[in-house]
Each structure stands twice: as C-alpha cells, then as structure tokens.
Design a protein around this motif. Structure first.
Motif, PDB file in Angstrom:
ATOM      1  N   ASN A   1      -4.276 -11.427  -0.041  1.00  0.00           N
ATOM      2  CA  ASN A   1      -5.422 -12.185  -0.526  1.00  0.00           C
ATOM      3  C   ASN A   1      -6.650 -12.072   0.396  1.00  0.00           C
ATOM      4  O   ASN A   1      -7.447 -12.991   0.483  1.00  0.00           O
TER       5      ASN A   1
ATOM      6  N   HIS B   1      -9.311  -8.731   2.318  1.00  0.00           N
ATOM      7  CA  HIS B   1      -9.596  -7.311   2.497  1.00  0.00           C
ATOM      8  C   HIS B   1      -9.209  -6.962   3.929  1.00  0.00           C
ATOM      9  O   HIS B   1      -9.971  -7.212   4.856  1.00  0.00           O
TER      10      HIS B   1
ATOM     11  N   ARG C   1     -14.751  -3.041   1.121  1.00  0.00           N
ATOM     12  CA  ARG C   1     -15.435  -4.007   0.258  1.00  0.00           C
ATOM     13  C   ARG C   1     -16.631  -3.326  -0.384  1.00  0.00           C
ATOM     14  O   ARG C   1     -17.194  -2.390   0.175  1.00  0.00           O
TER      15      ARG C   1
ATOM     16  N   PHE D   1     -15.243   0.444  -0.966  1.00  0.00           N
ATOM     17  CA  PHE D   1     -14.034   0.724  -1.750  1.00  0.00           C
ATOM     18  C   PHE D   1     -14.112   2.126  -2.338  1.00  0.00           C
ATOM     19  O   PHE D   1     -13.160   2.901  -2.274  1.00  0.00           O
ATOM     20  N   TYR D   2     -15.280   2.471  -2.882  1.00  0.00           N
ATOM     21  CA  TYR D   2     -15.448   3.785  -3.500  1.00  0.00           C
ATOM     22  C   TYR D   2     -15.484   4.895  -2.458  1.00  0.00           C
ATOM     23  O   TYR D   2     -15.042   6.014  -2.718  1.00  0.00           O
TER      24      TYR D   2
ATOM     25  N   GLU E   1      -4.872  -6.165  -0.907  1.00  0.00           N
ATOM     26  CA  GLU E   1      -5.706  -7.332  -1.217  1.00  0.00           C
ATOM     27  C   GLU E   1      -4.927  -8.357  -2.035  1.00  0.00           C
ATOM     28  O   GLU E   1      -5.029  -9.561  -1.794  1.00  0.00           O
ATOM     29  N   SER E   2      -4.146  -7.894  -3.008  1.00  0.00           N
ATOM     30  CA  SER E   2      -3.388  -8.818  -3.862  1.00  0.00           C
ATOM     31  C   SER E   2      -2.302  -9.547  -3.087  1.00  0.00           C
ATOM     32  O   SER E   2      -2.102 -10.746  -3.275  1.00  0.00           O
TER      33      SER E   2
ATOM     34  N   LEU F   1      -5.163  -0.131  -1.589  1.00  0.00           N
ATOM     35  CA  LEU F   1      -6.193  -1.139  -1.316  1.00  0.00           C
ATOM     36  C   LEU F   1      -6.050  -2.372  -2.211  1.00  0.00           C
ATOM     37  O   LEU F   1      -6.186  -3.508  -1.748  1.00  0.00           O
ATOM     38  N   ILE F   2      -5.755  -2.149  -3.487  1.00  0.00           N
ATOM     39  CA  ILE F   2      -5.585  -3.273  -4.407  1.00  0.00           C
ATOM     40  C   ILE F   2      -4.318  -4.048  -4.075  1.00  0.00           C
ATOM     41  O   ILE F   2      -4.308  -5.285  -4.097  1.00  0.00           O
ATOM     42  N   ALA F   3      -3.245  -3.348  -3.730  1.00  0.00           N
ATOM     43  CA  ALA F   3      -1.986  -4.021  -3.384  1.00  0.00           C
ATOM     44  C   ALA F   3      -2.140  -4.860  -2.125  1.00  0.00           C
ATOM     45  O   ALA F   3      -1.683  -6.008  -2.074  1.00  0.00           O
TER      46      ALA F   3
ATOM     47  N   ALA G   1      -6.422   3.684  -4.345  1.00  0.00           N
ATOM     48  CA  ALA G   1      -6.680   2.509  -5.187  1.00  0.00           C
ATOM     49  C   ALA G   1      -5.483   1.568  -5.166  1.00  0.00           C
ATOM     50  O   ALA G   1      -5.640   0.350  -4.997  1.00  0.00           O
ATOM     51  N   ILE G   2      -4.298   2.119  -5.308  1.00  0.00           N
ATOM     52  CA  ILE G   2      -3.088   1.287  -5.313  1.00  0.00           C
ATOM     53  C   ILE G   2      -2.910   0.583  -3.971  1.00  0.00           C
ATOM     54  O   ILE G   2      -2.641  -0.620  -3.914  1.00  0.00           O
TER      55      ILE G   2
END
Length: 150
Positions: free
Chosen positions: A111, A113, A119, A123-124, A107-108, A103-105, A100-101
């Motif tokens: 900006n 995927h 997506r 993601f899950y 993307e953040s 993939l979110i990092a 999670a960290i």
C-alpha cells in the motif's frame, strides 16, 4: 550447454542494462521532484545520488527485476516457439508486463510506492526500462543463435 553459453549471458546483460536504466530513471525522478520544490541539485550531487541508488537498490530491486524478467522471458520463449515472427515484439511486451506486474503488486501488497521513482511519469519510465530489457534480450539471444549457425 545452450543455457550457459546462449541464454545466461544474454539474460545477464539484458538484466544489468534493465536494472541500470530502472535505477537511473528512479534517481532522476526523485531528483526532479526535489528540483520542483526549489532544491538546487548540482551535477555532482545528481551523479552521487544516482550511484548510491544503483548500489542501494541492487540487492533488492535488482533481485526482483531479475526474477520478474526470468519468469517473463521464460514464458515468452515458450510462446515464441509458436509465434516466431513476432519474437522481438513479444520480448519487449514481456519486459513491460514484468515491470507493470512487479510495481503494481508491490504497491497493492504494501500500500505504498516502495520505488519512489515509480510514481507519476516515473511509472512509465520504469516500463520503458523493461521494454529495453526485453528488446536487448531478444537481440542478444538472436545474435548468439545466429553465431552458433556459423
């Protein structure tokens, strides 16, 4: 010596399984998106794409996964010394959180995927790969620990 005989082999097997699942989930998500827009994808094309993705993602996504799992499992091992009863659950959660960290990092920061298969429901599926990795590490580490006791 404990690191080379117990921890490293358990980690490498769990990382390889985790990366393989993450790559497989990514590939099949992408293929599924193509099928949803009417592209016909045969089994041989799916297999070829899956292998190409595995090889292509290994140096980058594989390394990122290895680093994320190493940090997550190290922190969990330290926490596990205080909460031994929930060892397996903690490692499963660590694998999920590591993914999670990451993939979110990614993307953040970028900006976008960067892992197309992360997506939507993909993601899950990536989080599931992390959970399997944590479970595998936990079980292999316990097995090598019990083997040493004999």
């Amino acid at each position: 010596m404990s690191f080379l005989t117990r921890i490293l082999p358990s980690f490498l097997v769990s990382w390889l399984l985790t990366f393989t699942l993450a790559s497989l989930f990514h590939s099949q998500y992408v293929v599924n998106q193509l099928v949803n827009v009417g592209v016909v994808v045969g089994f041989s094309d799916r297999a070829s794409l899956t292998l190409d993705d595995w090889l292509g993602l290994l140096p980058t996504y594989g390394a990122i996964i290895a680093l994320a799992l190493a940090i997550a499992f190290f922190v969990t091992a330290k926490l596990n010394k205080k909460v031994k009863k929930y060892s397996t659950q903690l490692f499963v959660i660590a694998g999920i959180v590591a993914f999670a960290i990451v993939l979110i990092a990614i993307e953040s920061i970028m900006n976008i995927h960067i892992i197309a298969g992360a997506r939507g429901w993909g993601f899950y599926a990536q989080l599931l790969a992390g959970a399997v990795g944590g479970f595998t590490f936990s079980q292999l580490f316990k097995a090598t620990k019990n083997q040493k006791a004999y």
